[in-house]
Motif scaffolding. Structure first.
Motif, PDB file in Angstrom:
ATOM      1  N   SER A 119       0.828  -1.212   0.000  1.00  0.00           N
ATOM      2  CA  SER A 119       0.000   0.000   0.000  1.00  0.00           C
ATOM      3  C   SER A 119       0.860   1.259   0.000  1.00  0.00           C
ATOM      4  O   SER A 119       1.974   1.267   0.532  1.00  0.00           O
ATOM      5  N   LEU A 120       0.300   2.311  -0.595  1.00  0.00           N
ATOM      6  CA  LEU A 120       1.019   3.569  -0.739  1.00  0.00           C
ATOM      7  C   LEU A 120       0.287   4.663   0.017  1.00  0.00           C
ATOM      8  O   LEU A 120      -0.933   4.791  -0.097  1.00  0.00           O
ATOM      9  N   LEU A 121       1.012   5.451   0.783  1.00  0.00           N
ATOM     10  CA  LEU A 121       0.444   6.590   1.495  1.00  0.00           C
ATOM     11  C   LEU A 121       0.804   7.851   0.722  1.00  0.00           C
ATOM     12  O   LEU A 121       1.986   8.134   0.499  1.00  0.00           O
ATOM     13  N   LEU A 122      -0.239   8.583   0.302  1.00  0.00           N
ATOM     14  CA  LEU A 122      -0.038   9.832  -0.423  1.00  0.00           C
ATOM     15  C   LEU A 122      -0.472  10.977   0.471  1.00  0.00           C
ATOM     16  O   LEU A 122      -1.622  11.051   0.891  1.00  0.00           O
ATOM     17  N   ARG A 123       0.485  11.871   0.784  1.00  0.00           N
ATOM     18  CA  ARG A 123       0.225  12.991   1.693  1.00  0.00           C
ATOM     19  C   ARG A 123       0.000  14.281   0.911  1.00  0.00           C
ATOM     20  O   ARG A 123       0.401  14.395  -0.236  1.00  0.00           O
ATOM     21  N   ASN A 124      -0.603  15.260   1.592  1.00  0.00           N
ATOM     22  CA  ASN A 124      -0.803  16.593   1.034  1.00  0.00           C
ATOM     23  C   ASN A 124      -1.460  16.515  -0.354  1.00  0.00           C
ATOM     24  O   ASN A 124      -0.921  17.010  -1.346  1.00  0.00           O
ATOM     25  N   VAL A 125      -2.615  15.868  -0.407  1.00  0.00           N
ATOM     26  CA  VAL A 125      -3.344  15.628  -1.657  1.00  0.00           C
ATOM     27  C   VAL A 125      -3.707  16.942  -2.346  1.00  0.00           C
ATOM     28  O   VAL A 125      -4.156  17.894  -1.703  1.00  0.00           O
ATOM     29  N   THR A 126      -3.494  16.996  -3.670  1.00  0.00           N
ATOM     30  CA  THR A 126      -3.857  18.152  -4.491  1.00  0.00           C
ATOM     31  C   THR A 126      -4.891  17.713  -5.534  1.00  0.00           C
ATOM     32  O   THR A 126      -5.103  16.518  -5.738  1.00  0.00           O
ATOM     33  N   THR A 127      -5.502  18.671  -6.224  1.00  0.00           N
ATOM     34  CA  THR A 127      -6.472  18.332  -7.262  1.00  0.00           C
ATOM     35  C   THR A 127      -5.819  17.519  -8.382  1.00  0.00           C
ATOM     36  O   THR A 127      -6.471  16.693  -9.013  1.00  0.00           O
ATOM     37  N   ASP A 128      -4.531  17.721  -8.608  1.00  0.00           N
ATOM     38  CA  ASP A 128      -3.814  16.970  -9.649  1.00  0.00           C
ATOM     39  C   ASP A 128      -3.682  15.487  -9.315  1.00  0.00           C
ATOM     40  O   ASP A 128      -3.359  14.682 -10.194  1.00  0.00           O
ATOM     41  N   ASP A 129      -3.897  15.115  -8.052  1.00  0.00           N
ATOM     42  CA  ASP A 129      -3.764  13.710  -7.657  1.00  0.00           C
ATOM     43  C   ASP A 129      -4.972  12.862  -8.048  1.00  0.00           C
ATOM     44  O   ASP A 129      -4.910  11.634  -8.005  1.00  0.00           O
ATOM     45  N   ALA A 130      -6.083  13.505  -8.416  1.00  0.00           N
ATOM     46  CA  ALA A 130      -7.257  12.751  -8.848  1.00  0.00           C
ATOM     47  C   ALA A 130      -6.905  11.948 -10.090  1.00  0.00           C
ATOM     48  O   ALA A 130      -6.217  12.439 -10.983  1.00  0.00           O
ATOM     49  N   GLY A 131      -7.346  10.683 -10.135  1.00  0.00           N
ATOM     50  CA  GLY A 131      -7.070   9.845 -11.292  1.00  0.00           C
ATOM     51  C   GLY A 131      -6.863   8.403 -10.879  1.00  0.00           C
ATOM     52  O   GLY A 131      -7.105   8.022  -9.731  1.00  0.00           O
ATOM     53  N   THR A 132      -6.388   7.614 -11.806  1.00  0.00           N
ATOM     54  CA  THR A 132      -6.202   6.189 -11.570  1.00  0.00           C
ATOM     55  C   THR A 132      -4.715   5.855 -11.489  1.00  0.00           C
ATOM     56  O   THR A 132      -3.918   6.332 -12.294  1.00  0.00           O
ATOM     57  N   TYR A 133      -4.393   5.030 -10.519  1.00  0.00           N
ATOM     58  CA  TYR A 133      -3.024   4.592 -10.249  1.00  0.00           C
ATOM     59  C   TYR A 133      -2.955   3.079 -10.404  1.00  0.00           C
ATOM     60  O   TYR A 133      -3.925   2.390 -10.121  1.00  0.00           O
ATOM     61  N   SER A 134      -1.813   2.577 -10.840  1.00  0.00           N
ATOM     62  CA  SER A 134      -1.646   1.133 -10.897  1.00  0.00           C
ATOM     63  C   SER A 134      -0.562   0.714  -9.911  1.00  0.00           C
ATOM     64  O   SER A 134       0.452   1.383  -9.755  1.00  0.00           O
ATOM     65  N   CYS A 135      -0.841  -0.397  -9.245  1.00  0.00           N
ATOM     66  CA  CYS A 135       0.138  -1.050  -8.367  1.00  0.00           C
ATOM     67  C   CYS A 135       0.569  -2.306  -9.102  1.00  0.00           C
ATOM     68  O   CYS A 135      -0.218  -3.241  -9.269  1.00  0.00           O
ATOM     69  N   GLY A 136       1.795  -2.296  -9.592  1.00  0.00           N
ATOM     70  CA  GLY A 136       2.338  -3.452 -10.302  1.00  0.00           C
ATOM     71  C   GLY A 136       3.362  -4.146  -9.435  1.00  0.00           C
ATOM     72  O   GLY A 136       4.254  -3.506  -8.877  1.00  0.00           O
ATOM     73  N   VAL A 137       3.224  -5.463  -9.317  1.00  0.00           N
ATOM     74  CA  VAL A 137       4.151  -6.255  -8.511  1.00  0.00           C
ATOM     75  C   VAL A 137       4.774  -7.292  -9.429  1.00  0.00           C
ATOM     76  O   VAL A 137       4.066  -8.010 -10.145  1.00  0.00           O
ATOM     77  N   TYR A 138       6.103  -7.345  -9.417  1.00  0.00           N
ATOM     78  CA  TYR A 138       6.838  -8.205 -10.336  1.00  0.00           C
ATOM     79  C   TYR A 138       7.828  -9.062  -9.560  1.00  0.00           C
ATOM     80  O   TYR A 138       8.524  -8.571  -8.688  1.00  0.00           O
TER      81      TYR A 138
END
Length: 121
Positions: A86-105
């Motif tokens: 899991s990823l913790l994203l701090r100080n969220v801005t409007t630019d952070d809206a969207g889709t993220y992928s978590c890829g594990v290899y």
């Protein structure tokens, strides 16, 4: 030779984050993987910007896109050994809206999930 991808778990739906707040993007594996064989890559799906990377047994903050430097962190390094990417994203801005992928290899095995962030009112 056929390789089976491992199963990753993420959120059931979009996450709602508050401006200036923090949001936890869940990503975990059923079974922990050996750290030295593991690569975990968080990316934006729209821009392919690298949000965070875990490689060769350690976090690689120097490889992050500037927009995420000092704001995106793995929940804890200790959790990675347990299969929690899991990823913790701090100080969220409007630019952070969207889709993220978590890829594990790991060697020839891969797993990937998508996590969507929406900004709350």
């Amino acid at each position: 030779m056929f390789s089976v991808a491992f199963l990753l778990r993420g959120p059931a739906g979009p996450l709602v984050a508050q401006l200036g707040g923090s949001v936890l993007l869940p990503c975990s594996a059923e079974t922990p993987l050996p750290l030295e064989e593991l690569e975990v890559e968080w990316r934006r799906t729209d821009s392919k910007a690298l949000v965070h990377l875990f490689q060769e047994g350690e976090s690689r903050p120097e490889s992050q896109s500037d927009a995420y430097r000092d704001r995106a962190h793995f929940f804890t390094e200790r959790e990675i050994a347990k299969g929690n990417y899991s990823l913790l994203l701090r100080n969220v801005t409007t630019d952070d809206a969207g889709t993220y992928s978590c890829g594990v290899y790991r060697n020839e095995e891969t797993g990937e999930i998508a996590v969507e962030i929406k900004i709350g009112e």
